[in-house]
Scaffold this active site. Structure first.
Site, PDB file in Angstrom:
ATOM      1  N   ASN A   1       0.813  -1.227   0.000  1.00  0.00           N
ATOM      2  CA  ASN A   1       0.000   0.000   0.000  1.00  0.00           C
ATOM      3  C   ASN A   1       0.842   1.270   0.000  1.00  0.00           C
ATOM      4  O   ASN A   1       0.363   2.327   0.370  1.00  0.00           O
ATOM      5  CB  ASN A   1      -0.967   0.038   1.195  1.00  0.00           C
ATOM      6  CG  ASN A   1      -1.708  -1.269   1.361  1.00  0.00           C
ATOM      7  OD1 ASN A   1      -1.948  -1.971   0.381  1.00  0.00           O
ATOM      8  ND2 ASN A   1      -2.076  -1.606   2.577  1.00  0.00           N
ATOM      9  N   HIS A   2       2.124   1.133  -0.383  1.00  0.00           N
ATOM     10  CA  HIS A   2       2.982   2.319  -0.521  1.00  0.00           C
ATOM     11  C   HIS A   2       2.979   2.686  -2.005  1.00  0.00           C
ATOM     12  O   HIS A   2       3.976   2.512  -2.697  1.00  0.00           O
ATOM     13  CB  HIS A   2       4.410   2.034  -0.052  1.00  0.00           C
ATOM     14  CG  HIS A   2       4.479   1.439   1.328  1.00  0.00           C
ATOM     15  ND1 HIS A   2       5.527   0.666   1.757  1.00  0.00           N
ATOM     16  CD2 HIS A   2       3.619   1.509   2.372  1.00  0.00           C
ATOM     17  CE1 HIS A   2       5.320   0.291   3.022  1.00  0.00           C
ATOM     18  NE2 HIS A   2       4.158   0.786   3.406  1.00  0.00           N
ATOM     19  N   ILE A   3       1.845   3.189  -2.450  1.00  0.00           N
ATOM     20  CA  ILE A   3       1.671   3.385  -3.893  1.00  0.00           C
ATOM     21  C   ILE A   3       2.421   4.637  -4.319  1.00  0.00           C
ATOM     22  O   ILE A   3       2.252   5.699  -3.728  1.00  0.00           O
ATOM     23  CB  ILE A   3       0.178   3.512  -4.255  1.00  0.00           C
ATOM     24  CG1 ILE A   3      -0.642   2.531  -3.412  1.00  0.00           C
ATOM     25  CG2 ILE A   3      -0.041   3.259  -5.731  1.00  0.00           C
ATOM     26  CD1 ILE A   3      -2.118   2.850  -3.401  1.00  0.00           C
TER      27      ILE A   3
END
Lengths: 549, 468
Positions: free
Chosen positions: A482-484
């Site tokens: 989720n570290h886009i």
């Protein structure tokens, strides 16, 4: 203090910000504080913390054990975000590693920092010079020295605790101490450091957006250990804190307002954005300056959706890089039973991390990694396993206790390189509640990070041996972290980049695209603090522009 | 005749002030100054005269005043009491200083509002006044900035009528030592009745807002809070607390299983009691434990004795439409206070059963603590329970939600009564620094006194005219 003006449902403000997550909210807070009128348009609803806490507590064992962090958050049916229990297929994934790109993000006032571990890492200075140092990836158009003061301000804004001992800092290039010293370690962190640090793994405290003492109006962390999906007491920084701070300074937030169209003038300056309200009625917001800070998926999606006559390939997209270079710290897990009690689960969800493999000459050949001692209580995992063993009664209890004490979960992050072929496009078939095209993403990890995976496995096997590991296991499927990042990549040239070093779009002088989308090199560390720093840097630049006008 | 004598008195006072030695010329010993620092702590001057600094605000400075007390009539500001000659008390002689502290009269002759607890300070010894003066004149840094002026609308802006009130209710007679009691008890009485000014909040007030002499320390309203009965009654008061527990409460703000300090009591603990000598805190406890018991017959058991570990979690999880109060408790309170209300085992987070705030006969303090939270610092230990009023970093609750939550807490851990939405609405408008209620009420009474005074004076003048 200037106020947003409304006329027949349309709005006018000095600054119009799309997206109310950490980046949009920090910018709104700063610019409203300077006296500018600030309108924030947020696609998702306003949330009540207690509802989310209770939704999580009411979840089934399977959803809790499976970390369904998206599920507890109410969504607007008109602006959905990905769901996986069951999957809502909002994003269609393709490519060799598409399944490893199942991102979780929240579309609601305050954004995705409602559910995060609050890890507040900085990039290393060398992370900004990957091309010139290691011959791979891209260089940033700005140096670490330029970013450093903004890191300090982001740490202050988010109330970060971190190690003030330089030997435990990663990096130690700092002009100011952390707002508070590190969160004290639990037993697991201490034991791990003793065992692995003599071998160069360098387990250090994770800088994090919470404190063990009150900070401003935020209470002290009391170790609930469910930072994800939600901090039940507001001790952890959430974007909503900055949203509320901005509101107190006069910023106006409109929830469930979905921006879909952008007007530009003959100089290609943005003159208005249009949004749909919950009745699907369209409104227009005019302004002097526009900020789109909707994360690295929704920002490029909006830019592509809003293609107009003058910008037929999408807003800000003369380089054809909008939606390309999608990045995440593709990750995997290593689990085992140690030969001594570890007792994961005391304190925050993430407390210490091995940064030894974060940098080195090897980065010219393969990806760095970081290994988080995932400090989430092992009781769910232990219970699942003990039940599967067919135990009952006292034997069951004893086995759950044993596994909860000895169980280890390591979460490993890799550093993929920016690849224009890892690309977000608009679906030709799937539409959201407003009839707007949903995003499609093609993703491939790439040989560089794939080789990094193999090297990380060797390190993990060594660590396992140090603990005489039983049931040693390394996952082979990639998981999203989720570290886009990527999507509106930053660079020196308008030919191959979307934004400059201040996150200003090359194509539109008054359009700013700050946040993760601009990050040109992933490093291996969580991206939020860098996003926040870039947001504050953009706010300073916007402030100068407004003053000059 | 009365008028002219008043003017003569005023002129005399003025002349006296001018003739007095300038403070800068005076010399004080280090011992006097240190004693004065301690007297200032015991009197809790800083609680009102040093404005707390909020994030992003510029501090006004130590003892520089400017603490806004927001009232429905407008803000009342504490004054600058640094030795700045222009903006503070730098030009005050010791006699003028004593008059301000003991009698509530400024150097210019204007009376202070009784937000300043001079009715308690009236009985301070000359030695303590002298030390306090020495400290303020030499050790407090002069800050040359004016505290904002208090501008209350008519008739609340007429301070003069305070003189009548002072004459009626302020007793400046010194406390005589009680030879039948120990030195410790006598010291405790002096501290409690003067510097500690316990009665300012804890004594009920009469029609004219004067402190009750018949039932001292039996409790009084304080804005949205209620300063509880601290007499030795075992049911209505704190007779069930040991002296050690009283002392621990004063010096730390928390006695697990009994109660925790919030609101203005938290401020008193933070700025004053926690910084006092342990012997003095013990002396206060010794005296307070002997205050004659006052029983409210409607009280059936001590506030701290209510409740037990609860178990509603299982029922809650099975319920698709749970009662709002229990859902809010689970969502917002249970993460710290525990799903059973047990708090943390070490007492850092209080239990909700065996908790005076929850078990009190009045629910004011429970509602206030939900609205405003708890903020208390002892040494380097800062205790902060977030509030759930406006701009809460956790969640802002409506009046109806707070009523539901407080009712759930009262019924699960306390005496079992209900809290209404209206009650919360009233509490929400009460200032967090709620001496204001006292000030406003006093001002209203004074307004009435003033009007009566004018009528009386007119009557006299009319009758005088007839005779002339």
């Amino acid at each position: 203090m200037n106020q947003v003006s409304f006329n027949n449902g349309d709005a006018d403000a000095d600054v119009v910000i799309v997206g109310s997550g950490v980046v949009g909210a920090l910018i709104a807070d700063q610019l409203a504080g300077e006296g500018h009128s600030v309108l924030v348009l947020e696609a998702g609803p306003r949330l009540d913390r207690a509802d989310v806490v209770e939704n999580w507590r009411n979840f089934s064992f399977e959803r809790r054990a499976g970390n369904d962090f998206q599920g507890p958050y109410p969504q607007s049916p008109l602006a959905t975000a990905p769901l996986y229990w069951p999957a809502n297929d909002y994003i269609e994934l393709s490519g060799p590693d598409g399944k490893g790109f199942k991102q979780g993000y929240i579309r609601a006032v305050g954004g995705t920092t409602w559910h995060w571990a609050a890890s507040c890492w900085r990039h290393l200075p060398v992370d900004l010079k990957m091309k010139s140092t290691y011959g791979v990836g891209r260089d940033w158009p700005i140096g670490y020295d330029e970013l450093e003061p903004y890191y300090c301000r982001a740490e202050e804004a988010m109330g970060v605790s971190g190690p003030n001992d330089p030997a435990q800092q990663s990096p130690s290039d700092r002009s100011k101490p952390y707002p508070a010293d590190m969160i004290p370690w639990g037993n697991g962190d201490e034991v791990f450091a003793q065992v692995v640090n003599p071998h160069g793994y360098n387990l250090v405290p994770i800088p994090q957006g919470r404190m063990v003492k009150p900070w401003q109006d935020r209470p002290a962390c009391c170790g609930n250990n469910n930072c994800q999906p939600i901090c039940p007491i507001g001790a952890m920084y959430n974007g909503i804190h900055s949203v509320e701070a901005a509101e107190r300074k006069g910023a106006h937030i409109l929830a469930e307002s979905v921006v879909y169209k952008i007007d530009t003038d003959e100089n290609n300056r943005v003159i208005a954005v249009h949004w749909y309200d919950t009745n699907k009625v369209s409104h227009k917001a005019t302004g002097k300056t526009f900020v789109i800070a909707c994360n690295s998926i929704e920002t490029p999606r909006l830019l592509l959706l809003a293609a107009n006559e003058r910008n037929p390939n999408g807003i800000a997209n003369s380089s054809d890089q909008v939606g390309r270079n999608m990045l995440d710290h593709s990750g995997f897990h290593c689990t085992f039973l140690a030969d001594r009690p570890i007792w994961l689960g005391r304190g925050p969800a993430q407390s210490s991390c091995m940064v030894g493999p974060r940098d080195g000459p090897f980065r010219s050949e393969y990806s760095a990694n970081k290994i988080i001692l995932n400090n989430i209580s092992q009781i769910h995992t232990a219970t699942k396993k003990a039940l599967a063993m067919g135990l009952v009664g006292e034997e069951l209890d004893t086995e759950i206790r044993r596994r909860a004490a000895y169980g280890v979960d390591l979460s490993i992050s890799l550093e993929p390189l920016p690849d224009p072929n890892n690309r977000l496009t608009l679906s030709k078939t799937r539409r959201d509640g407003h009839g707007l095209a949903c995003p499609d993403i093609r993703y491939e990890l790439g040989a560089y990070a794939r080789k990094g995976y193999d090297k990380a496995c060797e390190q993990l096997e060594h660590i396992g041996k140090l603990f005489n590991a039983e049931e040693f296991h390394i996952t082979t499927d990639l998981n999203a972290n989720n570290h886009i990042m990527g999507g509106v990549i930053m660079g020196a040239s308008s030919k191959d980049s979307v934004v400059d070093g201040n996150c200003r779009s090359f194509d539109h002088a008054n359009l700013w695209l700050p946040g993760g989308g601009a990050i040109p090199s992933a490093s291996v560390v969580n991206s939020t603090l860098t996003m926040a720093a870039l947001g504050i840097k953009a706010a300073d630049a916007i402030s100068r522009e407004l003053a000059a006008a | 005749m009365r008028k002219s004598s008043f003017f003569a008195f005023a002129a005399l006072a003025l002349g006296f002030a001018n003739a007095d030695a300038q403070p800068s010329a005076q010399k004080f010993s280090a011992k006097e100054i240190e004693q004065g620092r301690y007297v200032a702590i015991a009197g809790d001057c800083a609680a009102c005269h040093t404005a707390p600094v909020h994030p992003g605000e510029k501090p006004s400075g130590e003892m520089a005043g400017g603490y806004p007390i927001n009232s429905p009539l407008g803000a009342i500001y504490s004054s600058n009491i640094t030795p700045s000659s222009r903006y503070g008390i730098g030009a005050y002689s010791e006699a003028e200083f004593a008059r301000a502290v003991r009698s509530g009269i400024r150097r210019d002759g204007a009376p202070l509002y009784p937000a300043m607890p001079y009715p308690s300070y009236a009985k301070l010894t000359d030695a303590d006044i002298h030390a306090l003066y020495a400290y303020f004149m030499t050790a407090v840094k002069p800050i040359d900035s004016a505290a904002p002026t208090t501008n209350l609308p008519f008739p609340f802006n007429i301070r003069t009528s305070m003189r009548i009130w002072n004459a009626m209710f302020v007793d400046e007679q010194k406390i005589a030592a009680d030879p039948a009691r120990s030195a410790q008890w006598n010291r405790g009485r002096y501290l409690s009745e003067t510097l500690g000014h316990c009665s300012t909040c804890h004594s009920p007030r009469g029609l004219m807002m004067q402190e009750s002499k018949s039932a001292p320390l039996s409790g009084g309203p304080l804005g949205s809070w209620f300063a509880p009965n601290i007499t030795s009654d075992k049911v209505s008061g704190i007779g069930g607390w040991s002296r050690e527990e009283i002392a621990r409460y004063l010096s730390t703000g928390s006695v697990p299983g009994k109660g925790q300090a919030a609101g203005e009591m938290a401020e008193a603990v933070t700025h004053s009691f926690s910084r006092m000598n342990p012997a003095d805190v013990q002396a206060i406890a010794e005296y307070i434990a002997t205050v004659p018991a006052v029983r409210d017959d409607s009280d059936k058991q001590a506030a701290y004795s209510f409740g037990h570990s609860a178990n509603f979690e299982t029922a809650l999880r099975g319920d698709s439409k749970p009662a709002l109060g229990s859902k809010l408790y689970s969502g917002l309170c249970a993460a710290c206070h525990g799903r059973n209300g047990d708090g943390s085992p070490d007492g850092t987070i209080p239990s909700l059963h065996h908790n005076s705030t929850v078990g009190a006969s009045r629910s004011d303090n429970l509602v206030s603590v939900i609205l405003h939270g708890v903020d208390r610092t002892v040494g380097d230990r800062h205790v902060l329970m977030p509030g759930f009023g406006e701009a809460s970093f956790v969640q802002s609750l409506t009046n109806a939600q707070i009523a539901d939550l407080a009712t759930f807490v009262r019924q699960t851990f306390g005496p079992g009564d209900s809290v209404t939405e209206k009650q919360v609405a009233v509490a929400r408008t009460g200032s967090s620094f709620s001496i204001i209620l006292l000030v406003v009420r006093s001002a209203m009474v004074l307004g009435a006194l003033l009007l009566a005074g004018i009528a009386f004076w007119r009557l006299r003048r009319t009758s005088g005219g007839k005779t002339a």
